[in-house]
Write a protein that holds these residues in place. Structure first.
Motif, short mmCIF file in Angstrom:
data_model
loop_
_atom_site.label_atom_id
_atom_site.label_comp_id
_atom_site.label_asym_id
_atom_site.label_seq_id
_atom_site.Cartn_x
_atom_site.Cartn_y
_atom_site.Cartn_z
N MET A 272 0.83 -1.20 -0.07
CA MET A 272 -0.02 0.01 0.10
C MET A 272 0.95 1.19 -0.04
O MET A 272 2.00 1.26 0.37
N PRO A 273 0.30 2.41 -0.40
CA PRO A 273 1.08 3.71 -0.42
C PRO A 273 1.65 3.88 1.26
O PRO A 273 1.00 3.62 2.31
N GLN A 274 2.87 4.30 1.24
CA GLN A 274 3.56 4.37 2.39
C GLN A 274 3.97 5.78 2.78
O GLN A 274 3.83 6.74 1.84
N ARG A 275 4.06 5.97 4.00
CA ARG A 275 4.61 7.30 4.56
C ARG A 275 5.72 7.17 5.55
O ARG A 275 5.73 6.33 6.33
N THR A 276 6.60 8.23 5.35
CA THR A 276 7.94 8.14 6.31
C THR A 276 7.91 9.63 6.84
O THR A 276 7.62 10.48 6.25
N GLN B 252 8.43 4.43 9.18
CA GLN B 252 7.80 4.18 7.81
C GLN B 252 6.47 3.02 7.88
O GLN B 252 6.66 2.10 8.58
N GLY B 253 5.21 3.44 7.36
CA GLY B 253 4.24 2.55 7.52
C GLY B 253 3.10 3.17 6.72
O GLY B 253 3.34 4.15 5.79
N VAL B 254 2.05 2.49 6.74
CA VAL B 254 0.70 2.66 6.19
C VAL B 254 -0.26 3.71 6.82
O VAL B 254 -0.43 3.51 8.08
N PRO B 255 -0.60 4.86 6.21
CA PRO B 255 -1.41 5.79 6.85
C PRO B 255 -2.67 4.78 7.36
O PRO B 255 -3.18 4.04 6.56
N ILE C 210 0.17 6.53 11.74
CA ILE C 210 0.48 5.52 10.58
C ILE C 210 0.50 4.28 11.47
O ILE C 210 0.72 4.14 12.54
N LEU C 211 0.63 2.74 10.79
CA LEU C 211 0.64 1.69 11.10
C LEU C 211 1.95 1.26 10.46
O LEU C 211 2.32 1.14 9.58
N ALA C 212 3.32 1.66 11.66
CA ALA C 212 4.69 1.40 11.23
C ALA C 212 5.22 0.17 11.03
O ALA C 212 4.81 -0.67 12.21
N HIS C 213 5.82 -0.17 10.05
CA HIS C 213 6.57 -1.62 10.01
C HIS C 213 7.89 -1.63 10.05
O HIS C 213 8.69 -2.56 9.90
N ARG C 214 8.43 -0.15 9.87
CA ARG C 214 10.02 -0.06 9.66
C ARG C 214 10.47 1.24 10.62
O ARG C 214 9.61 2.19 10.88
N PHE C 215 11.62 1.01 11.34
CA PHE C 215 11.99 1.91 12.06
C PHE C 215 13.50 2.23 11.67
O PHE C 215 14.46 1.42 11.74
N VAL D 151 11.55 -6.66 17.53
CA VAL D 151 10.64 -6.95 18.28
C VAL D 151 10.45 -6.00 19.35
O VAL D 151 9.38 -5.77 20.05
N GLY D 152 11.42 -5.30 20.17
CA GLY D 152 11.39 -4.61 21.08
C GLY D 152 10.68 -3.21 20.83
O GLY D 152 10.01 -2.61 21.72
N HIS D 153 10.59 -2.77 19.43
CA HIS D 153 9.88 -1.70 19.05
C HIS D 153 8.61 -1.93 18.60
O HIS D 153 8.21 -1.01 17.83
N GLY D 154 8.17 -3.29 18.81
CA GLY D 154 6.69 -3.37 18.29
C GLY D 154 6.36 -4.33 17.10
O GLY D 154 5.42 -4.40 16.71
N ALA D 155 7.62 -5.23 16.86
CA ALA D 155 7.21 -5.99 15.58
C ALA D 155 5.82 -6.91 15.66
O ALA D 155 5.68 -7.35 16.70
N PRO D 156 5.29 -7.14 14.35
CA PRO D 156 5.61 -6.69 13.22
C PRO D 156 5.08 -5.23 12.82
O PRO D 156 5.25 -4.68 11.78
N LEU D 157 4.23 -4.67 13.84
CA LEU D 157 3.26 -3.41 13.55
C LEU D 157 3.04 -2.67 14.73
O LEU D 157 2.52 -3.56 15.77
N ARG D 158 3.39 -1.38 14.54
CA ARG D 158 2.90 -0.56 15.72
C ARG D 158 2.27 0.69 15.21
O ARG D 158 2.19 1.18 14.10
N LEU D 159 1.43 1.18 16.20
CA LEU D 159 0.73 2.53 15.90
C LEU D 159 1.91 3.69 16.17
O LEU D 159 2.42 3.63 17.25
N ARG D 160 1.40 4.67 15.28
CA ARG D 160 2.15 6.02 15.52
C ARG D 160 1.14 7.12 15.42
O ARG D 160 0.69 7.11 14.25
N VAL D 161 0.98 7.71 16.51
CA VAL D 161 0.00 8.84 16.51
C VAL D 161 0.65 9.71 17.15
O VAL D 161 0.85 10.25 18.29
N GLU D 162 1.39 10.62 16.28
CA GLU D 162 2.45 11.51 16.63
C GLU D 162 2.21 12.70 17.55
O GLU D 162 3.05 13.28 18.10
N ARG D 163 0.66 13.10 17.59
CA ARG D 163 0.37 14.21 18.41
C ARG D 163 0.10 13.72 19.89
O ARG D 163 -0.46 14.54 20.63
N GLN D 164 0.41 12.65 20.28
CA GLN D 164 0.23 11.96 21.61
C GLN D 164 1.22 11.57 22.17
O GLN D 164 2.46 11.11 21.45
N LEU D 165 1.31 11.41 23.75
CA LEU D 165 2.30 10.90 24.25
C LEU D 165 2.50 9.19 23.88
O LEU D 165 1.92 8.54 23.33
#
Length: 265
Positions: free
Chosen positions: A125-129, A147-150, A200-205, A212-226
């Motif tokens: 799918m289209p990606q955002r970094t 990097q991940g999918v919006p 975004i739903l991030a799959h790359r860091f 794994v420590g950072h949430g593999a395979p997928l983590r949420l990034r909601v940048e305007r929150q803690l």
């Protein structure tokens, strides 16, 4: 007890103006003040201050204001692994052994078309970094490249029903010390943040597959929150019209234990 120590002094004033006193009280709960968190009067105080924070942030920032983005030169040399380092369940271990080839993201609830997406589906799918700063309620910050999918693109593909108001993220990690039986980690956001361009739903860091420590395979990034809103090990996204039927009813694992549900910065 932990207390909030943001690195940017200018942001302290803004967050205080927005009623961040409630978040400071919530941070105290990490230090073991669980008895206080159960008091109805304390919960009422948190709820009233959080409501003010939410309303003021939406009034001042609207729904499209962007979190600051940085350059590659600003990347932090160390980005702390916080919370769960690896989910301790047989199901997650099995997924990890195959490189998450059998992992699927389930999107369901109040949607027209439920989805089961593989990691390859998401990568196609289209990606955002974006390079952003992660601010933890414990007082530390770090800048990383994600990097991940919006999330908006995934939800658009599923097509929301009119009653949908919140996205609930069900995760693979469990907190066995939660004696009330609500130990599975989960988090939620409203549709304003769900459709924000930096959510975004991030799959790359940092240009590598998410560890794994950072949430593999997928983590949420909601940048305007803690940081505690950035759910790791996402397995399922459930669209719903209400939050009171999940966990203890406050919309997330830490909100259930006294933290603000809306942790805007």
């Amino acid at each position: 007890m932990s207390r909030i120590q943001p690195a940017d002094s200018r942001r302290i004033g803004r967050r205080q103006f927005l009623g961040l006193g409630a978040a400071s009280l919530g941070a105290a709960l990490l230090g073991g003040c669980d008895r206080l968190s159960e008091a109805p009067s304390f919960q009422d105080l948190l709820g009233s201050a959080e409501g003010l924070t939410y309303r003021m942030q939406r009034l001042l920032g609207g729904g499209r204001t962007l979190a600051r983005e940085f350059s590659a030169a600003d990347l932090s040399p160390d980005f702390k692994v916080n919370g769960t380092h690896a989910p301790d369940t047989p199901a997650y271990a099995a997924l990890r052994e195959t490189g998450f080839a059998d992992w699927r993201l389930r999107v369901d609830g109040l949607v027209v078309r439920p989805l089961d997406l593989s990691l390859a589906d998401l990568v196609a799918m289209p990606q955002r970094t974006q390079i952003t700063r992660h601010d933890c309620v414990e007082g530390w910050s770090a800048i990383g490249k994600w990097q991940g999918v919006p999330l908006a693109d995934v939800l658009t593909r599923a097509t929301l029903l009119p009653a949908a108001r919140f996205a609930v993220f069900h995760c693979a990690d469990m907190y066995e010390h939660a004696a009330d039986g609500t130990g599975q980690y989960y988090e939620s956001i409203d549709l304003i943040d769900a459709f924000h361009p930096q959510t975004i739903l991030a799959h790359r860091f940092n240009d590598e597959a998410l560890s794994v420590g950072h949430g593999a395979p997928l983590r949420l990034r909601v940048e305007r929150q803690l940081g505690y809103k950035q759910a790791k090990y996402v397995m399922r996204i459930e669209m719903t019209d209400r939050l009171d039927r999940f966990g203890r009813g406050k919309g997330g694992f830490w909100p259930d234990r006294g933290y603000e549900w809306y942790a805007g910065i």
